[in-house]
Design an enzyme around this catalytic site. Structure first.
Site, mmCIF file in Angstrom:
data_model
loop_
_atom_site.group_PDB
_atom_site.id
_atom_site.type_symbol
_atom_site.label_atom_id
_atom_site.label_comp_id
_atom_site.label_asym_id
_atom_site.label_seq_id
_atom_site.Cartn_x
_atom_site.Cartn_y
_atom_site.Cartn_z
ATOM 1 N N TYR A 152 49.035 6.749 63.189
ATOM 2 C CA TYR A 152 48.344 5.658 62.477
ATOM 3 C C TYR A 152 48.962 5.482 61.086
ATOM 4 O O TYR A 152 49.295 4.365 60.668
ATOM 5 C CB TYR A 152 46.855 5.996 62.393
ATOM 6 C CG TYR A 152 46.051 5.098 61.486
ATOM 7 C CD1 TYR A 152 45.690 3.811 61.872
ATOM 8 C CD2 TYR A 152 45.620 5.550 60.234
ATOM 9 C CE1 TYR A 152 44.932 2.996 61.032
ATOM 10 C CE2 TYR A 152 44.858 4.744 59.402
ATOM 11 C CZ TYR A 152 44.521 3.478 59.799
ATOM 12 O OH TYR A 152 43.772 2.675 58.965
ATOM 13 N N ARG A 219 37.312 13.739 50.276
ATOM 14 C CA ARG A 219 37.787 12.374 50.485
ATOM 15 C C ARG A 219 37.417 11.540 49.263
ATOM 16 O O ARG A 219 36.520 11.898 48.498
ATOM 17 C CB ARG A 219 37.127 11.759 51.747
ATOM 18 C CG ARG A 219 37.551 12.427 53.069
ATOM 19 C CD ARG A 219 39.019 12.195 53.367
ATOM 20 N NE ARG A 219 39.464 12.835 54.588
ATOM 21 C CZ ARG A 219 40.033 14.046 54.670
ATOM 22 N NH1 ARG A 219 40.205 14.764 53.562
ATOM 23 N NH2 ARG A 219 40.435 14.536 55.809
#
Ligand SMILES: NC(=O)c1ccc[n+]([C@@H]2O[C@H](COP(=O)([O-])OP(=O)(O)OC[C@H]3O[C@@H](n4cnc5c(N)ncnc54)[C@H](O)[C@@H]3O)[C@@H](O)[C@H]2O)c1
Length: 324
Positions: A152, A219
């Site tokens: 990806y 994150r």
């Protein structure tokens, strides 16, 4: 403002549908192209509610749909390209499928754009283009070496090279936005910021959430309205640039989990810790100062405020479902 439309691929998805609302609000005519593989017409309900004048939906696949004919007919001046295979794990299971949608599909969009005289393409790419970063390089700047460690990330990186060549050879301008982990209402659980949606669903349904690994991985969570604002600003600014769109703040998955229970006011339930994803990046945050300089953009929504909005949205959805 020009009277020709803006075309949004993937406009029926999570980020796309919020963006379409903003564009319709601003008075733009908007053409949405989406094959509804993960998006839905329900996502466009609010945009449609703003009046049908400016919004057209085209159910079309970017890989094999006739984008040339559509763009020749509609003559958009800008294309915001969000349609993609968005699941990192799926890209590891099916690299060819990922390449077909994310590279060939993007090329089809670029080809149709140049044939129909589009001025600018704005592309959604991902922090996955950088790969794992040593902690001394956090938050990551755009000029770090790109070493994607998923297919990806690789497919999202490959499109950047095409954008550069289309600009040089065909005078088709672009801005590429490197999105951190986007979260907000309407998000599916499979995309990159999907953990917020996953936790919200668990809290509302009273179930234990599962965390992959020990939850210490971090994150950079950026709220969808801020991301939409960056796309909007890119219509006029950021020519030929790749710009990080992020908060620069690391939040661990464990902290996120606890924080969402606190905001929802629900009794805390320990998560279930599962096998980590092999090769998962342990720390992630992006330096968005460049977007500050070129787009005059910064993330203005705090994590607390953004999570409040997500929790409220899930509570509303839950009470609507209970009533029907
Ligand atoms: N959500 C995040 O945290 C995040 C982070 C980085 C980058 N991005 C990128 O932002 C973009 C939007 O992501 P999202 O989170 O809104 O995901 P999403 O799955 O909600 O949106 C993607 C949309 O593209 C459509 N689509 C997929 N394949 C298509 C095809 N072949 N033809 C036409 N339409 C197709 C889907 O139906 C969906 O509506 C994607 O390009 C994604 O890679 C998202």
């Amino acid at each position: 403002m020009t009277s020709s439309p803006i075309l949004v691929t993937g406009g029926a998805g999570f980020i796309g549908s919020h963006l379409v609302e903003r564009l319709v609000d601003a008075g733009y005519e908007v053409d949405v192209v989406d094959n509804l593989s993960t998006g839905s017409l329900a996502n466009l309900r609010t945009a449609r509610g703003k009046g049908d004048r400016g919004l057209r939906f085209h159910r079309l696949d970017i890989v094999d749909g006739d984008l040339d004919a559509l763009m020749m007919r509609r003559q958009p001046w800008a294309v915001i390209h969000l349609a993609a295979q968005v699941n990192v794990r799926e890209s590891m299971l099916d690299p060819v499928g990922d390449l077909v949608t994310n590279v060939v599909g993007s090329l089809r969009v670029l080809e149709a754009a140049r044939h129909s005289g589009v001025s600018k393409v704005i592309f959604a790419t991902s922090a996955g283009i950088y790969g794992a970063i040593t902690s001394t390089d956090l938050p990551v700047r755009e000029d770090v070496a790109h070493l994607p460690d998923s297919f990806y990330g690789l497919s999202k990186d490959t499109v950047l090279a095409y954008l550069r060549l289309y600009r040089v050879n065909f005078d088709l301008d672009y801005t590429a936005l490197v999105l951190a982990n986007v979260y907000g209402p309407r998000q599916g659980i499979l995309g990159e910021g999907g953990v917020v949606a996953k936790f919200a669903q668990a809290i509302i349904s009273g179930e234990q959430a599962s965390i992959l690994g020990d939850g210490s991985q971090t994150r950079d969570f950026v709220y969808v309205d801020d991301v939409v604002d960056a796309f909007y600003r890119s219509l006029e600014h950021g020519s030929g640039l790749t710009l990080n769109i992020a908060t620069g703040i690391e939040t661990s998955i464990n902290t996120l989990h606890k924080e969402m229970y606190r905001i929802a006011g629900s009794e805390y339930r320990q998560p279930v810790y599962c096998q980590p994803i092999p090769g998962e990046i342990m720390r992630s945050s992006l330096d968005a100062r460049r977007a500050g300089w070129y787009l005059r953009w910064h993330a203005s929504t705090t994590l607390e405020r953004g999570l409040e909005r997500v929790v409220e949205w899930y509570e509303d959805l839950d009470s609507q479902t209970a009533r029907s």
